[in-house]
Design a protein around this motif. Sequence first.
Motif, PDB file in Angstrom:
ATOM      1  N   GLN A  65      -5.433   3.717   1.242  1.00  0.00           N
ATOM      2  CA  GLN A  65      -4.425   4.695   0.800  1.00  0.00           C
ATOM      3  C   GLN A  65      -5.005   5.650  -0.248  1.00  0.00           C
ATOM      4  OE1 GLN A  65      -1.652   5.381   1.996  1.00  0.00           O
ATOM      5  NE2 GLN A  65      -0.911   3.617   3.129  1.00  0.00           N
ATOM      6  N   ALA A  76      -5.898  -2.250   2.124  1.00  0.00           N
ATOM      7  CA  ALA A  76      -4.878  -1.245   2.442  1.00  0.00           C
ATOM      8  C   ALA A  76      -4.692  -0.273   1.276  1.00  0.00           C
ATOM      9  CB  ALA A  76      -3.561  -1.938   2.787  1.00  0.00           C
ATOM     10  N   VAL A  77      -4.662  -0.804   0.048  1.00  0.00           N
ATOM     11  CA  VAL A  77      -4.535   0.078  -1.125  1.00  0.00           C
ATOM     12  C   VAL A  77      -5.765   0.991  -1.218  1.00  0.00           C
ATOM     13  CG1 VAL A  77      -4.490   0.112  -3.664  1.00  0.00           C
ATOM     14  CG2 VAL A  77      -3.003  -1.452  -2.417  1.00  0.00           C
ATOM     15  N   THR A 102      -4.299  -6.536   1.382  1.00  0.00           N
ATOM     16  CA  THR A 102      -3.628  -5.653   0.422  1.00  0.00           C
ATOM     17  C   THR A 102      -4.667  -4.820  -0.339  1.00  0.00           C
ATOM     18  OG1 THR A 102      -1.878  -7.280   0.201  1.00  0.00           O
ATOM     19  CG2 THR A 102      -1.997  -5.605  -1.505  1.00  0.00           C
ATOM     20  N   ALA A 138       0.824  -1.217   0.000  1.00  0.00           N
ATOM     21  CA  ALA A 138       0.000   0.000   0.000  1.00  0.00           C
ATOM     22  C   ALA A 138       0.857   1.265   0.000  1.00  0.00           C
ATOM     23  CB  ALA A 138      -0.927  -0.002   1.219  1.00  0.00           C
ATOM     24  N   VAL A 139       1.959   1.244   0.784  1.00  0.00           N
ATOM     25  CA  VAL A 139       2.850   2.410   0.824  1.00  0.00           C
ATOM     26  C   VAL A 139       3.528   2.597  -0.533  1.00  0.00           C
ATOM     27  CG1 VAL A 139       5.004   3.280   1.842  1.00  0.00           C
ATOM     28  CG2 VAL A 139       3.230   2.337   3.304  1.00  0.00           C
ATOM     29  N   TYR A 175       2.324   1.690  -3.356  1.00  0.00           N
ATOM     30  CA  TYR A 175       1.288   2.181  -4.281  1.00  0.00           C
ATOM     31  C   TYR A 175       1.132   3.694  -4.167  1.00  0.00           C
ATOM     32  CZ  TYR A 175      -3.488   3.391  -5.613  1.00  0.00           C
ATOM     33  OH  TYR A 175      -4.585   4.012  -6.141  1.00  0.00           O
ATOM     34  N   ARG A 176       1.203   4.187  -2.925  1.00  0.00           N
ATOM     35  CA  ARG A 176       1.020   5.626  -2.703  1.00  0.00           C
ATOM     36  C   ARG A 176       2.202   6.404  -3.287  1.00  0.00           C
ATOM     37  NH1 ARG A 176       0.276   7.861   3.326  1.00  0.00           N
ATOM     38  NH2 ARG A 176       2.341   6.991   3.483  1.00  0.00           N
TER      39      ARG A 176
END
Lengths: 51, 500
Positions: free
Chosen positions: B302, B298-299, B295, A47-48, A50-51
């Motif tokens: 975000q 979480a994405v 995942t 996720a990090v 992706y950001r």
Amino acid sequence: MERAAHTTRREQNRKQRWVGYAIGVAIESAGICFIMLVAFAISYLVAVWYR
Amino acid sequence: MMTRPRLADVKIVGLYTGKIVVGIGLLMLVPFAVSMIFQEWAAALDFVIGMGACFSAGYLLQTACQTQRDLSWMHGMVVASFSWLVAMVLGAIPHYLSGHFGSYLDACFDLMSGYTTTGLYLLQDLDHISYGLNMWRHLLTYAGGQGIIVIALTFMVKGSAGAFKMYVGEGKEEKLMPNVIQTARAIWLVSLTYLAIGSLALWGAGMLIGMESVRSFLHAVWIFMGAWSTGGFAPQSYNVGYYHSGFYEILTLVIFIIGSFNFALHWAVWTGDRREIYRNIETISFFITLMLTLTITAVGLQQFGIYSDAVAVFRKGFYHVASGHTTTGFGTMAARQFITQWSPLATIGTIIAMAIGASAASTAGGFKGLRMGIIFKGLIQDVKRLINPSTAVVPVWFHHIRDTLLTDSHVRAAMLIVLSYVGMYSLGSVLGIYYGYDVVSSIFDSVSAGSNTGLSSGLASPAMPSPLKVVYIAQMWMGRLEFMSIFALIGFLISTVRGK
């Protein structure tokens, strides 16, 4: 005397069984914490990224 | 051609249903004792009336249906599904008499939600109910997690070949011991040991956050019951978020993940086969699907940037996905936040987690990790068959307590059940949309009911239409018993009318 020995053996078996259960509980709890942490770490990193 | 059931068949079903109903009445002794201790006389009277109804109905059924015959597969299946319905109707009496329900249907909804370890509720003013009723709600979900047939096998039914058929009818197939009665007792040994350890840990955690000793103890026992049985009931309307404690949340996380594992896995690890925990197809499948759904969530989180740090993502994102995946239903935020605050992708991640569920022969619902693993292995086998010469034999094995050669019948059985779940989820979703709820909320609550999770997007409430309540009750019942025993009950009823 034979009966006393039998009783002692039974007591020992019972004690061993409960020690086995306690180890089982510890392994399950540790295993779950490990699964949780690894799963969370991987997904959070994705996720990090992706950001 | 269907054979019409004979009177003897009806008697067997009646006899065993009667025994189970008496078991439900005996369970009410616990909340009755709690009500007496805390001098809640009105609640105590509700339980006396409930017990009276259960004992009268149970003994009447046993007297009227006296027979020496043992159960066949058909009887076992019909008893399993029918007894859950009767237990719901009779167990709802103290609920309804408490005055916290708008109708008897609402009380039945909460009963089915409790037995099936779902956790959705229509009870009004949860924060002000009696200790006795709170104990009854949580005991229901704890007992339902082990299975009400398991209770009957432990206390009410003598060992017989037919007993195993009722046990299978309740959606469990694993035998921890050679004998089904010993298996039921082993299930209770595992559950009661964890009850002692988990309640003590939660009691301590409650005291650490400043709760008064007796209240902290009661909350610890109830929260443990809600977590271990993957039920999701809690004594406060804000659920686990009420405690505002990261430590409390982590304790519940560990308890409900352990609770979502197969009793056969617990037993294997406890009796010396330690490697089972990482070799079992269910734990591998759980780890992979948890990671994937987490995942996605979480994405999704975000995308909207709601939570700024890893701790917040863990306490909100991970907690709810794990709660959904284990079909527990514990939450640390308000129901509507899934729709109004989370991105649709994050909500979809949680819905997929709920739909998959946890382990077979556990307290959890959903497709189950075993079936996901089998279907995935079947897919691998088919791909291997495609790329190998047509005469080649492609053996694929999976490990679940023992190594088993994967056959087409394994894959077919797993696919049939998964398809049944998908059909059931769709039915509830379509009905929700029909009644004017938005698509995501309708899917969310339907999957939650069908997979026995209990997380809600706010749709499940006393104000929802009665047909939707009935469909959710049916979904919870079908999801918990995994269809086969319900199909058997439907077949039994149809053949009573149309059989020859």
